[in-house]
Design a protein around this motif. Structure first.
Motif, PDB file in Angstrom:
ATOM      1  N   THR A 274       0.837  -1.208   0.000  1.00  0.00           N
ATOM      2  CA  THR A 274       0.000   0.000   0.000  1.00  0.00           C
ATOM      3  C   THR A 274       0.863   1.247   0.000  1.00  0.00           C
ATOM      4  O   THR A 274       1.731   1.411   0.859  1.00  0.00           O
ATOM      5  CB  THR A 274      -0.916   0.037   1.245  1.00  0.00           C
ATOM      6  N   ILE A 275       0.669   2.116  -0.992  1.00  0.00           N
ATOM      7  CA  ILE A 275       1.431   3.352  -1.053  1.00  0.00           C
ATOM      8  C   ILE A 275       1.010   4.256   0.102  1.00  0.00           C
ATOM      9  O   ILE A 275      -0.180   4.500   0.310  1.00  0.00           O
ATOM     10  CB  ILE A 275       1.228   4.066  -2.400  1.00  0.00           C
ATOM     11  N   SER A 276       1.991   4.785   0.816  1.00  0.00           N
ATOM     12  CA  SER A 276       1.710   5.526   2.048  1.00  0.00           C
ATOM     13  C   SER A 276       1.473   7.017   1.844  1.00  0.00           C
ATOM     14  O   SER A 276       1.177   7.726   2.808  1.00  0.00           O
ATOM     15  CB  SER A 276       2.868   5.332   3.036  1.00  0.00           C
ATOM     16  N   LEU A 277       1.574   7.509   0.621  1.00  0.00           N
ATOM     17  CA  LEU A 277       1.447   8.951   0.392  1.00  0.00           C
ATOM     18  C   LEU A 277       0.094   9.485   0.823  1.00  0.00           C
ATOM     19  O   LEU A 277      -0.032  10.665   1.150  1.00  0.00           O
ATOM     20  CB  LEU A 277       1.682   9.273  -1.095  1.00  0.00           C
ATOM     21  N   GLY A 278      -0.917   8.633   0.849  1.00  0.00           N
ATOM     22  CA  GLY A 278      -2.253   9.083   1.197  1.00  0.00           C
ATOM     23  C   GLY A 278      -2.395   9.592   2.614  1.00  0.00           C
ATOM     24  O   GLY A 278      -3.355  10.321   2.918  1.00  0.00           O
ATOM     25  N   ILE A 279      -1.462   9.238   3.496  1.00  0.00           N
ATOM     26  CA  ILE A 279      -1.583   9.703   4.884  1.00  0.00           C
ATOM     27  C   ILE A 279      -0.891  11.047   5.113  1.00  0.00           C
ATOM     28  O   ILE A 279      -1.013  11.614   6.201  1.00  0.00           O
ATOM     29  CB  ILE A 279      -1.027   8.670   5.895  1.00  0.00           C
ATOM     30  N   LEU A 280      -0.176  11.564   4.102  1.00  0.00           N
ATOM     31  CA  LEU A 280       0.566  12.815   4.314  1.00  0.00           C
ATOM     32  C   LEU A 280      -0.330  13.996   4.686  1.00  0.00           C
ATOM     33  O   LEU A 280       0.051  14.797   5.555  1.00  0.00           O
ATOM     34  CB  LEU A 280       1.416  13.142   3.085  1.00  0.00           C
ATOM     35  N   PRO A 281      -1.517  14.161   4.096  1.00  0.00           N
ATOM     36  CA  PRO A 281      -2.385  15.259   4.553  1.00  0.00           C
ATOM     37  C   PRO A 281      -2.748  15.134   6.031  1.00  0.00           C
ATOM     38  O   PRO A 281      -2.817  16.135   6.748  1.00  0.00           O
ATOM     39  CB  PRO A 281      -3.614  15.134   3.653  1.00  0.00           C
ATOM     40  N   THR A 282      -2.989  13.910   6.493  1.00  0.00           N
ATOM     41  CA  THR A 282      -3.309  13.699   7.903  1.00  0.00           C
ATOM     42  C   THR A 282      -2.111  14.010   8.781  1.00  0.00           C
ATOM     43  O   THR A 282      -2.239  14.628   9.847  1.00  0.00           O
ATOM     44  CB  THR A 282      -3.760  12.249   8.145  1.00  0.00           C
ATOM     45  N   VAL A 283      -0.931  13.609   8.339  1.00  0.00           N
ATOM     46  CA  VAL A 283       0.298  13.913   9.083  1.00  0.00           C
ATOM     47  C   VAL A 283       0.466  15.422   9.224  1.00  0.00           C
ATOM     48  O   VAL A 283       0.769  15.933  10.303  1.00  0.00           O
ATOM     49  CB  VAL A 283       1.528  13.292   8.381  1.00  0.00           C
ATOM     50  N   ARG A 284       0.257  16.149   8.116  1.00  0.00           N
ATOM     51  CA  ARG A 284       0.365  17.612   8.173  1.00  0.00           C
ATOM     52  C   ARG A 284      -0.662  18.210   9.116  1.00  0.00           C
ATOM     53  O   ARG A 284      -0.391  19.190   9.820  1.00  0.00           O
ATOM     54  CB  ARG A 284       0.201  18.213   6.775  1.00  0.00           C
TER      55      ARG A 284
END
Length: 219
Positions: free
Chosen positions: A69-79
């Motif tokens: 699973t590509i993890s880029l999708g969680i970057l908005p949540t991390v920000r």
């Protein structure tokens, strides 16, 4: 008696998120020998968000792919939960498309897992200091593609790069484009990451190759 003043500088904090225990252990051991505090680890994406929210780390080392699973999708949540956290993507997919997708998604750095230990430390150093880092080989590959066929730079970034090459200051570029100086600084930082360059002379050289300067004809 008055005790002498002592300045206590907080050590940058690191969160390691990878689904391979051996990888996490190796990175933790390496960075613990440097001036970093490894405050946590996560083995899945849900745990990553939870750990980021709990620790608000200086730098998040994030595997690009968790069990496929590509993890880029969680970057908005991390920000959202920790705006000050800088994200370094670690990956086995050492290619231009993966790098560009990561940077476009909001990552601040991109490094292959087979990089030398000193390069990982250099990347963490750069992000901890508020900068960005791109694997040098990928930066060189971008420079070897002067026609920019995949659109590494946005239209606005190309405009800013052309004005930099024309010798304008950040304030002058901001006035020219009707933007804030801070926006221009951010655009310049993004350009340097995408092109894998660090010096003004390299930016000017790239702008000339793309014919972005006033004499080059594009603007």
């Amino acid at each position: 008696m008055t005790s002498p003043d002592r300045t206590v500088t907080a050590r940058p904090t690191i969160l390691i998120c990878d689904d391979h225990p051996v990888v996490r252990c190796g990175i933790r051991t390496l960075l613990a020998e440097e001036r970093y505090d490894v405050v946590g680890e996560a083995a899945d994406l849900a745990g990553t968000v939870e750990q980021v929210d709990r620790h608000r780390p200086t730098v998040l080392l994030l595997d690009l792919s968790f069990l496929g699973t590509i993890s880029l999708g969680i970057l908005p949540t991390v920000r959202a939960v920790s705006p000050g956290t800088r994200v370094l993507m670690l990956t086995m997919h050492n290619d231009l498309d993966s790098a560009r997708q990561s940077l476009a998604a909001g990552a601040h750095g991109f490094l292959p897992k087979d990089a030398a230990a000193e390069e990982l430390v250099a990347a963490v150093d750069a992000l901890a200091a508020g900068g960005r880092y791109l694997d040098p080989a990928l930066g060189a590959a971008l420079l070897d593609r002067p026609d920019d066929p995949d659109g590494a730079l946005s239209r606005r970034e190309r405009e800013v790069l052309g004005l930099i090459a024309d010798g304008l200051t950040h304030h002058q570029i901001a006035d020219e484009l009707g933007l804030s100086v801070r926006t221009i600084e951010a655009q310049r930082a993004s350009i340097k990451v995408k092109l894998g360059v660090s010096r003004r002379a390299e930016l000017i050289s790239y702008a000339r190759r793309l014919r972005l300067t006033t004499t080059g004809g594009e603007r």
